[in-house]
Design a protein around this motif. Structure first.
Motif, PDB file in Angstrom:
ATOM      1  N   ILE A 104      15.038  43.147  -3.804  1.00 56.14           N
ATOM      2  CA  ILE A 104      15.547  44.521  -3.775  1.00 56.14           C
ATOM      3  C   ILE A 104      14.901  45.427  -4.835  1.00 56.14           C
ATOM      4  CG2 ILE A 104      17.495  44.059  -5.334  1.00 56.14           C
ATOM      5  CD1 ILE A 104      17.648  46.130  -2.065  1.00 56.14           C
ATOM      6  N   SER A 105      14.169  44.846  -5.782  1.00 58.76           N
ATOM      7  CA  SER A 105      13.630  45.638  -6.897  1.00 58.76           C
ATOM      8  C   SER A 105      12.749  46.793  -6.425  1.00 58.76           C
ATOM      9  CB  SER A 105      12.830  44.740  -7.845  1.00 58.76           C
ATOM     10  OG  SER A 105      11.807  44.073  -7.146  1.00 58.76           O
ATOM     11  N   THR A 106      11.961  46.579  -5.369  1.00 60.11           N
ATOM     12  CA  THR A 106      11.036  47.634  -4.923  1.00 60.11           C
ATOM     13  C   THR A 106      11.804  48.832  -4.372  1.00 60.11           C
ATOM     14  OG1 THR A 106       9.438  45.913  -4.404  1.00 60.11           O
ATOM     15  CG2 THR A 106       8.999  48.092  -3.493  1.00 60.11           C
ATOM     16  N   ALA A 107      12.811  48.559  -3.543  1.00 59.71           N
ATOM     17  CA  ALA A 107      13.615  49.662  -2.997  1.00 59.71           C
ATOM     18  C   ALA A 107      14.332  50.405  -4.121  1.00 59.71           C
ATOM     19  CB  ALA A 107      14.625  49.114  -1.989  1.00 59.71           C
ATOM     20  N   HIS A 108      14.831  49.659  -5.100  1.00 59.95           N
ATOM     21  CA  HIS A 108      15.510  50.309  -6.236  1.00 59.95           C
ATOM     22  C   HIS A 108      14.549  51.213  -7.008  1.00 59.95           C
ATOM     23  CE1 HIS A 108      19.141  48.247  -5.575  1.00 59.95           C
ATOM     24  NE2 HIS A 108      18.981  47.200  -6.364  1.00 59.95           N
ATOM     25  N   LEU A 109      13.366  50.690  -7.269  1.00 59.34           N
ATOM     26  CA  LEU A 109      12.380  51.461  -8.039  1.00 59.34           C
ATOM     27  C   LEU A 109      12.072  52.781  -7.331  1.00 59.34           C
ATOM     28  CD1 LEU A 109      10.202  51.760 -10.259  1.00 59.34           C
ATOM     29  CD2 LEU A 109       8.679  50.430  -8.790  1.00 59.34           C
ATOM     30  N   LEU A 110      11.832  52.696  -6.029  1.00 56.39           N
ATOM     31  CA  LEU A 110      11.504  53.908  -5.270  1.00 56.39           C
ATOM     32  C   LEU A 110      12.643  54.908  -5.358  1.00 56.39           C
ATOM     33  CD1 LEU A 110       9.910  52.154  -2.172  1.00 56.39           C
ATOM     34  CD2 LEU A 110       8.704  53.526  -3.876  1.00 56.39           C
ATOM     35  N   THR A 111      13.867  54.415  -5.206  1.00 55.19           N
ATOM     36  CA  THR A 111      15.032  55.294  -5.243  1.00 55.19           C
ATOM     37  C   THR A 111      15.149  55.962  -6.606  1.00 55.19           C
ATOM     38  OG1 THR A 111      16.098  53.821  -3.682  1.00 55.19           O
ATOM     39  CG2 THR A 111      17.532  55.363  -4.851  1.00 55.19           C
ATOM     40  N   LEU A 112      14.997  55.168  -7.657  1.00 54.74           N
ATOM     41  CA  LEU A 112      15.123  55.726  -9.011  1.00 54.74           C
ATOM     42  C   LEU A 112      14.028  56.745  -9.298  1.00 54.74           C
ATOM     43  CD1 LEU A 112      16.073  52.481 -10.976  1.00 54.74           C
ATOM     44  CD2 LEU A 112      17.557  54.432 -10.499  1.00 54.74           C
ATOM     45  N   ARG A 113      12.882  56.595  -8.659  1.00 53.27           N
ATOM     46  CA  ARG A 113      11.759  57.521  -8.865  1.00 53.27           C
ATOM     47  C   ARG A 113      11.783  58.707  -7.899  1.00 53.27           C
ATOM     48  NH1 ARG A 113       9.336  57.820 -13.616  1.00 53.27           N
ATOM     49  NH2 ARG A 113       8.326  55.910 -14.286  1.00 53.27           N
ATOM     50  N   GLY A 114      12.875  58.820  -7.127  1.00 54.13           N
ATOM     51  CA  GLY A 114      12.992  59.962  -6.223  1.00 54.13           C
ATOM     52  C   GLY A 114      12.132  59.839  -4.984  1.00 54.13           C
ATOM     53  N   MET A 115      11.682  58.621  -4.687  1.00 53.97           N
ATOM     54  CA  MET A 115      10.935  58.394  -3.442  1.00 53.97           C
ATOM     55  C   MET A 115      11.868  57.743  -2.426  1.00 53.97           C
ATOM     56  SD  MET A 115       7.151  57.301  -4.759  1.00 53.97           S
ATOM     57  CE  MET A 115       7.430  56.595  -6.365  1.00 53.97           C
ATOM     58  N   ARG A 116      11.363  57.577  -1.208  1.00 50.11           N
ATOM     59  CA  ARG A 116      12.245  57.106  -0.145  1.00 50.11           C
ATOM     60  C   ARG A 116      11.688  55.806   0.438  1.00 50.11           C
ATOM     61  NH1 ARG A 116      15.470  59.914   4.288  1.00 50.11           N
ATOM     62  NH2 ARG A 116      14.633  59.048   6.205  1.00 50.11           N
ATOM     63  N   PRO A 117      12.415  54.701   0.267  1.00 50.86           N
ATOM     64  CA  PRO A 117      11.943  53.471   0.894  1.00 50.86           C
ATOM     65  C   PRO A 117      12.141  53.515   2.408  1.00 50.86           C
ATOM     66  CG  PRO A 117      14.005  53.068  -0.292  1.00 50.86           C
ATOM     67  CD  PRO A 117      13.642  54.508  -0.517  1.00 50.86           C
ATOM     68  N   VAL A 118      11.090  53.234   3.142  1.00 54.10           N
ATOM     69  CA  VAL A 118      11.193  53.124   4.606  1.00 54.10           C
ATOM     70  C   VAL A 118      11.096  51.636   4.929  1.00 54.10           C
ATOM     71  CG1 VAL A 118      10.087  53.688   6.807  1.00 54.10           C
ATOM     72  CG2 VAL A 118      10.195  55.399   4.978  1.00 54.10           C
ATOM     73  N   PHE A 119      12.203  51.094   5.421  1.00 55.86           N
ATOM     74  CA  PHE A 119      12.258  49.644   5.633  1.00 55.86           C
ATOM     75  C   PHE A 119      11.582  49.269   6.945  1.00 55.86           C
ATOM     76  CE2 PHE A 119      15.873  50.608   2.863  1.00 55.86           C
ATOM     77  CZ  PHE A 119      15.581  49.753   1.801  1.00 55.86           C
ATOM     78  N   CYS A 120      10.688  48.295   6.847  1.00 55.78           N
ATOM     79  CA  CYS A 120       9.913  47.873   8.014  1.00 55.78           C
ATOM     80  C   CYS A 120      10.279  46.446   8.396  1.00 55.78           C
ATOM     81  CB  CYS A 120       8.417  47.938   7.696  1.00 55.78           C
ATOM     82  SG  CYS A 120       7.840  49.593   7.299  1.00 55.78           S
ATOM     83  N   GLU A 121       9.831  46.073   9.581  1.00 48.54           N
ATOM     84  CA  GLU A 121      10.149  44.760  10.150  1.00 48.54           C
ATOM     85  C   GLU A 121       9.085  43.735   9.746  1.00 48.54           C
ATOM     86  OE1 GLU A 121      12.300  42.802  10.922  1.00 48.54           O
ATOM     87  OE2 GLU A 121      12.934  43.174  12.993  1.00 48.54           O
ATOM     88  N   VAL A 122       9.526  42.488   9.659  1.00 50.17           N
ATOM     89  CA  VAL A 122       8.596  41.381   9.433  1.00 50.17           C
ATOM     90  C   VAL A 122       8.467  40.581  10.722  1.00 50.17           C
ATOM     91  CG1 VAL A 122       9.019  41.163   6.945  1.00 50.17           C
ATOM     92  CG2 VAL A 122      10.496  39.935   8.564  1.00 50.17           C
TER      93      VAL A 122
END
Ligand code: T4K
Length: 406
Positions: A112-130
């Protein structure tokens, strides 16, 4: 190394009442953790530490950090290695240096660290499929890229390399940078090369629970000299001289103490990897033929660090859910873990948005409901593996009776 001083447990499993979840004593007297950290040879570590004491140089790009960067550049065969305090901040530095803004495409099936980082930096995580291989699907990425996409961050999950060429092709076509989260993947290869030279940059975690670690730490690798220079500046407040600042930066430095641990562990890495391979093979043999429990064999197995013992649980075939199995094992002090539960797109603070958008990631959801990690890695104990496999075989054989009592 395994703790051979411990007496082996003589616990036997003959009926469900022998399980700790029903009140019996546990199989192990202390917890067996997923990825117990590797401790390097103490004398080797202390020799590095003695030098730190003599020099009185504890941080700020010290000689051990420089030595570790040089050794890693050689070992990974990549021109630029930049050490940091951890991988989350390392990824932050890379995205800042590349000027990433807006939306960033990431797998939902990752830490989850990557999504958190993006959120804290004001960016938007777009979740993709594996895909079923648990790795980011280039076709899914291609259809989610828009004008707003600032970058793609793909994870080499459990040390298996992504489809590097497929993802690079999609990113090149869209003109967005590709960054690899190689947190799990130290030692892995793609296309004949060690991971570390792909995309704009790759980011490894040197957290204590990783195959190669420095207690805490991050490592950025890149073939781009200008990017590496920028990263070196921004990890130290942008200083080019003691009172001269070239750009905005933060404190992302690795200390000499952490570098000492990294140097000692790098010397031990091939031994750690060989030990982890033996542990993995122990699980493979011990769990062979157990209906409903599929041990995943890593892609590019000869180069994988074998640090992760990853199983997929088929509830229908086993007769128990993954979550029930984790509960039963935990009661026996086998601290099996669900990863990456519940998936980034189902975690706060993203859940409300992804639900409103009607985001559907069925492969990710299935993995999050089925994957279980068992205690593994180079610091695990083969005797423990044998006992854990016997326990799991018993649970599988008695699943109906156990389920009926829970
Ligand atoms: N990308 C990916 C794909 C990652 O997996 C991670 C980190 C990152 C990025 C970010 O990297 P860093 O910024 O952390 O460098 C852990 C780690 O804290 C985290 O670093 C790691 N991934 C993640 C997968 O695992 P937890 O909460 O799942 O596990 P943790 O730290 O509780 O440790 C697992 C077990 O190991 C514990 O139950 C106890 C045992 N343990 C742990 C430590 C630290 C020990 O026996 N001794 C120890 O010293 O997060």
């Amino acid at each position: 190394m395994p703790d051979t001083a411990r007496p082996p447990s003589d616990k036997r499993f003959e009926s469900p009442g022998d399980l700790a979840i029903f009140g019996a004593p546990p199989l192990f007297d202390t917890p067996r953790h997923v990825n117990r950290p590797q401790a390097p040879d103490r004398a080797a570590f202390e020799a590095f530490m003695a030098g730190i004491w003599e020099r009185r140089w504890f941080t700020n790009d010290g000689p051990l950090v420089q030595a570790l960067e040089a050794r890693l550049a050689e070992w990974l065969d990549v021109p630029h290695c930049v050490l940091t305090c951890n991988a989350t901040i390392a990824l932050d530095l890379v995205m800042q240096a590349l000027g990433v803004r807006g939306e960033v495409l990431i797998p939902s099936y990752t830490f989850i660290s990557t999504a958190h980082l993006l959120t804290l930096r004001g960016m938007r995580p777009v979740f993709c499929e594996v895909g079923a291989d648990m790795l980011l699907d280039p076709a899914d990425v291609a259809q989610r890229i828009t004008q707003e996409t600032g970058a793609v961050v793909a994870t080499h999950v459990w040390g298996s390399p992504c489809d590097v060429d497929g993802l690079q092709m999609v990113c090149d076509r869209a003109g967005v940078p590709l960054i690899f989260d190689a947190a799990h993947a130290f030692g892995g290869r793609y296309g004949g090369h060690r991971l570390g030279r792909f995309g704009a940059a790759e980011v490894f975690s040197l957290h204590a629970t990783k195959a190669f670690h420095a207690c805490e730490g991050g490592l950025i690798t890149t073939t781009d000299a200008a990017l590496a220079l920028r990263l070196r500046l921004t990890r130290n407040f942008g200083f080019v001289a003691s009172d001269q600042v070239a750009c905005a930066g933060i404190n992302a430095k690795m200390s000499e103490l952490h570098a000492a641990m990294g140097l000692a562990n790098l010397d031990a890495f091939e031994g750690t990897r060989a030990a982890a391979r033996v542990i993995h093979a122990g699980y493979r043999d011990g769990l062979a033929g157990v209906a409903g429990i599929a041990l995943k064999c890593p892609a590019q197995a000869e180069d994988n660090n074998h640090h992760y013992v990853v199983c997929e649980i088929d509830e229908g075939a086993l007769g128990l859910s993954r979550d029930r199995l984790v509960e039963i094992l935990t009661a026996e002090n086998v601290y099996a873990r669900r990863y990456f539960y519940p998936g980034g797109h189902r975690s706060p603070p993203h859940l409300a948005r992804t639900e409103a958008e009607g985001l559907s990631l069925p492969v990710t959801d299935a993995l999050c409901a089925r994957v279980m990690l068992l205690p593994g890695g180079g610091a695990a104990d083969l005797e423990d593996v044998t006992r854990t496999c016997a326990l799991i075989r018993f649970i599988a054989a008695q699943a109906g009776a156990i389920g009926g009592r829970l």
